[in-house]
Design a protein around this motif. Structure first.
Motif, PDB file in Angstrom:
ATOM      1  N   PRO A  26       0.825  -1.211   0.000  1.00  0.00           N
ATOM      2  CA  PRO A  26       0.000   0.000   0.000  1.00  0.00           C
ATOM      3  C   PRO A  26       0.857   1.257   0.000  1.00  0.00           C
ATOM      4  O   PRO A  26       2.051   1.205   0.312  1.00  0.00           O
ATOM      5  N   PRO A  27       0.247   2.392  -0.326  1.00  0.00           N
ATOM      6  CA  PRO A  27       1.005   3.653  -0.295  1.00  0.00           C
ATOM      7  C   PRO A  27       1.577   3.909   1.099  1.00  0.00           C
ATOM      8  O   PRO A  27       0.898   3.698   2.100  1.00  0.00           O
ATOM      9  N   PHE A  28       2.837   4.317   1.149  1.00  0.00           N
ATOM     10  CA  PHE A  28       3.468   4.677   2.421  1.00  0.00           C
ATOM     11  C   PHE A  28       3.133   6.129   2.710  1.00  0.00           C
ATOM     12  O   PHE A  28       2.973   6.934   1.807  1.00  0.00           O
ATOM     13  N   GLY A  29       3.032   6.470   3.975  1.00  0.00           N
ATOM     14  CA  GLY A  29       2.771   7.851   4.363  1.00  0.00           C
ATOM     15  C   GLY A  29       1.380   8.009   4.933  1.00  0.00           C
ATOM     16  O   GLY A  29       0.529   7.136   4.829  1.00  0.00           O
ATOM     17  N   GLY A  30       1.174   9.128   5.551  1.00  0.00           N
ATOM     18  CA  GLY A  30      -0.108   9.373   6.205  1.00  0.00           C
ATOM     19  C   GLY A  30      -0.141   8.686   7.553  1.00  0.00           C
ATOM     20  O   GLY A  30       0.329   7.567   7.701  1.00  0.00           O
ATOM     21  N   ARG A  31      -0.695   9.345   8.512  1.00  0.00           N
ATOM     22  CA  ARG A  31      -0.673   8.841   9.889  1.00  0.00           C
ATOM     23  C   ARG A  31      -1.250   7.434  10.017  1.00  0.00           C
ATOM     24  O   ARG A  31      -0.647   6.565  10.599  1.00  0.00           O
ATOM     25  N   ASN A  32      -2.419   7.203   9.499  1.00  0.00           N
ATOM     26  CA  ASN A  32      -3.047   5.883   9.559  1.00  0.00           C
ATOM     27  C   ASN A  32      -3.495   5.430   8.174  1.00  0.00           C
ATOM     28  O   ASN A  32      -4.457   4.677   8.041  1.00  0.00           O
ATOM     29  N   GLY A  33      -2.775   5.884   7.159  1.00  0.00           N
ATOM     30  CA  GLY A  33      -3.163   5.588   5.785  1.00  0.00           C
ATOM     31  C   GLY A  33      -3.187   4.117   5.437  1.00  0.00           C
ATOM     32  O   GLY A  33      -3.900   3.695   4.530  1.00  0.00           O
ATOM     33  N   VAL A  34      -2.440   3.319   6.170  1.00  0.00           N
ATOM     34  CA  VAL A  34      -2.370   1.888   5.885  1.00  0.00           C
ATOM     35  C   VAL A  34      -3.591   1.135   6.429  1.00  0.00           C
ATOM     36  O   VAL A  34      -3.883   0.022   5.991  1.00  0.00           O
TER      37      VAL A  34
END
Length: 130
Positions: A26-34
C-alpha cells in the motif's frame, strides 16, 4: 514481485476486486493511511502485505495479532522502480505480514534462508499453515 494483475495508484486497489493470493504494497505515508488497506487485507485473508514496521503505532498492534506470521527483513529494504532503477530505502524498516498458508510458507522460507526474523503471533494456528 511477479503478479497476475497489478493495480496502479490511479486504479485504487481498494476499490478493485481481489482474487487469490495478494501481494499488497500500500502507499506509504499518512498517519493511519495503511489502516483501510490492512482492513481489506484481513478481510481477504490470503497474501503478504508489505508495510512500515512502525511497531509503536496503534494500527500495528491492532493488525499484527491478526496475522499468521510477521517477517522483519535484515537491514533496510531498497525498492526498485518500475523502470528498473533503484529507489530510496524507506526511513523505517519494513515488516511483511502474512495471511494464509502460502504467505506463511513464503515467510518461513525467507526466515530459514537467513533473510530476517519471523514472528508468529500467539493467537494464530500457525501449525496448520506449515
Amino acid at each position: 514481485m511477479p503478479t497476475e494483475h497489478f493495480y496502479t495508484k490511479q486504479e485504487n486497489g481498494l476499490l478493485q476486486p481481489w482474487h487469490g493470493f495478494v501481494w499488497l504494497n500500500p502507499p506509504f505515508g499518512g498517519r493511519n493511511g495503511v489502516v483501510p488497506w490492512l482492513e481489506r487485507f484481513v478481510s481477504h485473508g490470503n497474501g503478504i502485505a508489505l508495510v512500515n514496521a512502525l511497531t509503536s503505532c496503534g494500527w500495528f498492534h491492532d493488525f499484527a495479532p491478526k496475522m499468521d506470521a510477521l517477517f522483519f527483513p535484515k537491514g533496510k529494504t531498497q525498492f526498485v522502480k518500475p523502470d528498473g532503477e533503484r529507489g530510496k530505502s524507506p526511513q523505517n524498516g519494513i515488516v511483511l505480514m502474512a495471511l494464509g498458508g502460502n504467505g506463511f510458507r513464503a515467510l518461513k522460507h525467507a526466515h530459514d534462508a537467513g533473510f530476517g526474523l519471523m514472528v508468529i503471533p500467539q493467537n494464530t494456528r500457525a501449525g496448520e499453515k506449515a
